[in-house]
Design a protein around this motif. Structure first.
Motif, PDB file in Angstrom:
ATOM      1  N   ILE A  62       1.517   7.045  18.298  1.00  0.00           N
ATOM      2  CA  ILE A  62       1.608   7.942  17.227  1.00  0.00           C
ATOM      3  C   ILE A  62       1.198   7.248  15.908  1.00  0.00           C
ATOM      4  O   ILE A  62       0.619   7.952  15.140  1.00  0.00           O
ATOM      5  N   LEU A  63       1.664   5.999  15.862  1.00  0.00           N
ATOM      6  CA  LEU A  63       1.317   5.376  14.704  1.00  0.00           C
ATOM      7  C   LEU A  63      -0.268   5.268  14.611  1.00  0.00           C
ATOM      8  O   LEU A  63      -0.739   5.370  13.382  1.00  0.00           O
ATOM      9  N   ALA A  64      -0.808   4.907  15.439  1.00  0.00           N
ATOM     10  CA  ALA A  64      -2.296   4.970  15.595  1.00  0.00           C
ATOM     11  C   ALA A  64      -2.903   6.115  15.230  1.00  0.00           C
ATOM     12  O   ALA A  64      -4.073   6.281  14.459  1.00  0.00           O
ATOM     13  N   ALA A  65      -2.290   7.209  15.600  1.00  0.00           N
ATOM     14  CA  ALA A  65      -2.871   8.670  15.761  1.00  0.00           C
ATOM     15  C   ALA A  65      -2.665   8.924  14.007  1.00  0.00           C
ATOM     16  O   ALA A  65      -3.563   9.552  13.498  1.00  0.00           O
ATOM     17  N   MET A  66      -1.542   8.615  13.414  1.00  0.00           N
ATOM     18  CA  MET A  66      -1.355   8.670  11.923  1.00  0.00           C
ATOM     19  C   MET A  66      -2.454   8.046  11.201  1.00  0.00           C
ATOM     20  O   MET A  66      -3.132   8.658  10.503  1.00  0.00           O
ATOM     21  N   LEU A  67      -2.627   6.782  11.500  1.00  0.00           N
ATOM     22  CA  LEU A  67      -3.658   5.905  10.756  1.00  0.00           C
ATOM     23  C   LEU A  67      -5.203   6.598  10.854  1.00  0.00           C
ATOM     24  O   LEU A  67      -5.753   6.487   9.910  1.00  0.00           O
TER      25      LEU A  67
ATOM     26  N   PHE B 187       0.869  -1.271   0.049  1.00  0.00           N
ATOM     27  CA  PHE B 187       0.013  -0.056   0.012  1.00  0.00           C
ATOM     28  C   PHE B 187       0.912   1.244  -0.049  1.00  0.00           C
ATOM     29  O   PHE B 187       0.527   2.038  -0.833  1.00  0.00           O
ATOM     30  N   GLY B 188       1.920   1.393   0.586  1.00  0.00           N
ATOM     31  CA  GLY B 188       2.935   2.393   0.836  1.00  0.00           C
ATOM     32  C   GLY B 188       2.001   3.734   1.164  1.00  0.00           C
ATOM     33  O   GLY B 188       2.229   4.637   0.381  1.00  0.00           O
ATOM     34  N   ILE B 189       1.198   3.544   2.056  1.00  0.00           N
ATOM     35  CA  ILE B 189       0.569   4.950   2.635  1.00  0.00           C
ATOM     36  C   ILE B 189       1.364   5.891   2.987  1.00  0.00           C
ATOM     37  O   ILE B 189       2.167   5.620   4.044  1.00  0.00           O
ATOM     38  N   GLY B 190       1.497   7.283   2.455  1.00  0.00           N
ATOM     39  CA  GLY B 190       2.365   7.974   2.617  1.00  0.00           C
ATOM     40  C   GLY B 190       2.131   9.165   3.651  1.00  0.00           C
ATOM     41  O   GLY B 190       0.738   9.313   3.536  1.00  0.00           O
ATOM     42  N   PHE B 191       3.091   9.693   4.484  1.00  0.00           N
ATOM     43  CA  PHE B 191       2.877  10.597   5.348  1.00  0.00           C
ATOM     44  C   PHE B 191       3.805  11.380   5.477  1.00  0.00           C
ATOM     45  O   PHE B 191       5.276  11.253   5.036  1.00  0.00           O
ATOM     46  N   ASP B 192       3.594  13.037   5.715  1.00  0.00           N
ATOM     47  CA  ASP B 192       4.579  13.823   5.757  1.00  0.00           C
ATOM     48  C   ASP B 192       4.990  14.256   7.211  1.00  0.00           C
ATOM     49  O   ASP B 192       4.536  13.916   7.885  1.00  0.00           O
ATOM     50  N   VAL B 193       5.866  15.418   7.111  1.00  0.00           N
ATOM     51  CA  VAL B 193       6.146  15.805   8.609  1.00  0.00           C
ATOM     52  C   VAL B 193       5.028  16.389   9.368  1.00  0.00           C
ATOM     53  O   VAL B 193       4.782  16.026  10.630  1.00  0.00           O
ATOM     54  N   VAL B 194       3.901  17.270   8.659  1.00  0.00           N
ATOM     55  CA  VAL B 194       2.894  17.657   9.533  1.00  0.00           C
ATOM     56  C   VAL B 194       1.954  16.460  10.039  1.00  0.00           C
ATOM     57  O   VAL B 194       1.246  16.626  11.148  1.00  0.00           O
ATOM     58  N   ASP B 195       1.788  15.244   9.256  1.00  0.00           N
ATOM     59  CA  ASP B 195       1.099  14.428   9.763  1.00  0.00           C
ATOM     60  C   ASP B 195       1.774  13.630  10.974  1.00  0.00           C
ATOM     61  O   ASP B 195       1.040  13.496  12.023  1.00  0.00           O
ATOM     62  N   PHE B 196       3.055  13.549  11.024  1.00  0.00           N
ATOM     63  CA  PHE B 196       3.675  13.096  12.149  1.00  0.00           C
ATOM     64  C   PHE B 196       3.537  13.885  13.375  1.00  0.00           C
ATOM     65  O   PHE B 196       3.466  13.644  14.596  1.00  0.00           O
ATOM     66  N   ILE B 197       3.858  15.111  13.105  1.00  0.00           N
ATOM     67  CA  ILE B 197       3.726  16.195  14.543  1.00  0.00           C
ATOM     68  C   ILE B 197       2.213  16.477  14.823  1.00  0.00           C
ATOM     69  O   ILE B 197       2.204  16.317  16.084  1.00  0.00           O
ATOM     70  N   GLU B 198       1.340  16.219  14.117  1.00  0.00           N
ATOM     71  CA  GLU B 198       0.038  16.392  14.505  1.00  0.00           C
ATOM     72  C   GLU B 198      -0.419  14.767  15.116  1.00  0.00           C
ATOM     73  O   GLU B 198      -1.012  14.991  16.378  1.00  0.00           O
ATOM     74  N   ALA B 199       0.083  13.857  14.720  1.00  0.00           N
ATOM     75  CA  ALA B 199      -0.128  12.584  15.445  1.00  0.00           C
ATOM     76  C   ALA B 199       0.519  12.613  16.798  1.00  0.00           C
ATOM     77  O   ALA B 199       0.083  12.002  17.734  1.00  0.00           O
ATOM     78  N   SER B 200       1.893  13.322  16.815  1.00  0.00           N
ATOM     79  CA  SER B 200       2.220  13.136  18.240  1.00  0.00           C
ATOM     80  C   SER B 200       1.804  13.943  19.424  1.00  0.00           C
ATOM     81  O   SER B 200       1.449  13.449  20.442  1.00  0.00           O
ATOM     82  N   ALA B 201       0.882  15.192  18.750  1.00  0.00           N
ATOM     83  CA  ALA B 201       0.344  16.087  19.640  1.00  0.00           C
ATOM     84  C   ALA B 201      -1.116  15.154  20.170  1.00  0.00           C
ATOM     85  O   ALA B 201      -1.373  15.312  21.379  1.00  0.00           O
TER      86      ALA B 201
END
Length: 221
Positions: free
Chosen positions: A155-160, A56-70
């Motif tokens: 974080i991984l769960a929040a991204m998905l 699938f290669g579901i892509g994420f960028d920096v904003v996705d990661f930072i928002e998921a961290s929050a």
């Protein structure tokens, strides 16, 4: 196995594909687009997507990661990530890496990728390393041992989960655009056919990502 021969350029009239295997006349010959290409990669390079693509290669960028961290730990990384010097330093470092990858020889489409196999999210090597670093960073920033240990998973769960909401919005926008086109008409028949093709392929990509993510048992956040 097989190989390709010939030069493609101005004046080229033929393109020969030569197989290293033996085939009988009339037997089906399959061409591989690559064993590890995700749907987005295939769509942008070849113009189609498939619901049967296991990568699938579901892509994420920096904003996705930072928002998921929050979302994963608002006490440390939110609710205003830009206001935290720690998060701002992280964002700057990741954006530098992202820019280098996007302008490099391979021109990566995203900073991070996640594959989903049998309901299990498989982060790419760079995402795995970044999540692992957060395990240690969480302790230094004031997380408890348990919070720091669970931070990569959360974080991984929040991204998905965020991607599921994005997919819902994108599918609604795509359907709205399709209805508008059919009602008002856009261009001639050839234009309509081309637009219909891209709508169908984008819809396939969005549905495949949604179905894959929904197989994951995401923890509550």
């Amino acid at each position: 196995g097989g190989g390709e021969e010939g030069d493609v350029g101005p004046g080229t009239t033929t393109w020969r594909v030569v197989s290293g295997d033996q085939y009988r006349r009339g037997e089906e010959v399959c061409h591989s687009y690559g064993d590890s290409r995700g749907n987005l990669d295939i769509l942008l390079n070849y113009g189609f997507a498939t619901s049967k693509n296991g990568n699938f290669g579901i892509g994420f960028d920096v904003v996705d990661f930072i928002e998921a961290s929050a979302v994963a730990n608002p006490k440390i990384f939110g609710p205003s990530p830009d206001g935290s010097p720690n998060v701002q330093a992280l964002r700057t470092r990741l954006e530098r890496v992202q820019q280098a990858r996007r302008t490099g020889p391979l021109k990566d489409l995203a900073l991070f990728y996640i594959d989903i196999i049998d309901g299990r999210p498989i982060p790419c090597e760079w995402l795995r390393a970044t999540l692992h670093a957060f395990d240690y960073a969480g302790l230094a920033l004031g997380c408890s041992d348990e919070e720091a240990h669970m931070l990569p998973r959360d974080i991984l769960a929040a991204m998905l989960k965020a991607r599921l909401e994005e997919l819902r919005i994108l599918r609604a926008l795509l359907n709205k655009a399709r209805d508008h086109r059919k009602k008002n008409g856009v261009g001639d028949d050839e234009d309509q056919e081309g637009i219909q093709h891209w709508e169908d392929q984008i819809q396939t990509l969005l549905e495949a990502e949604r179905e894959a993510i929904e197989t994951v048992d995401l923890p509550p956040l």
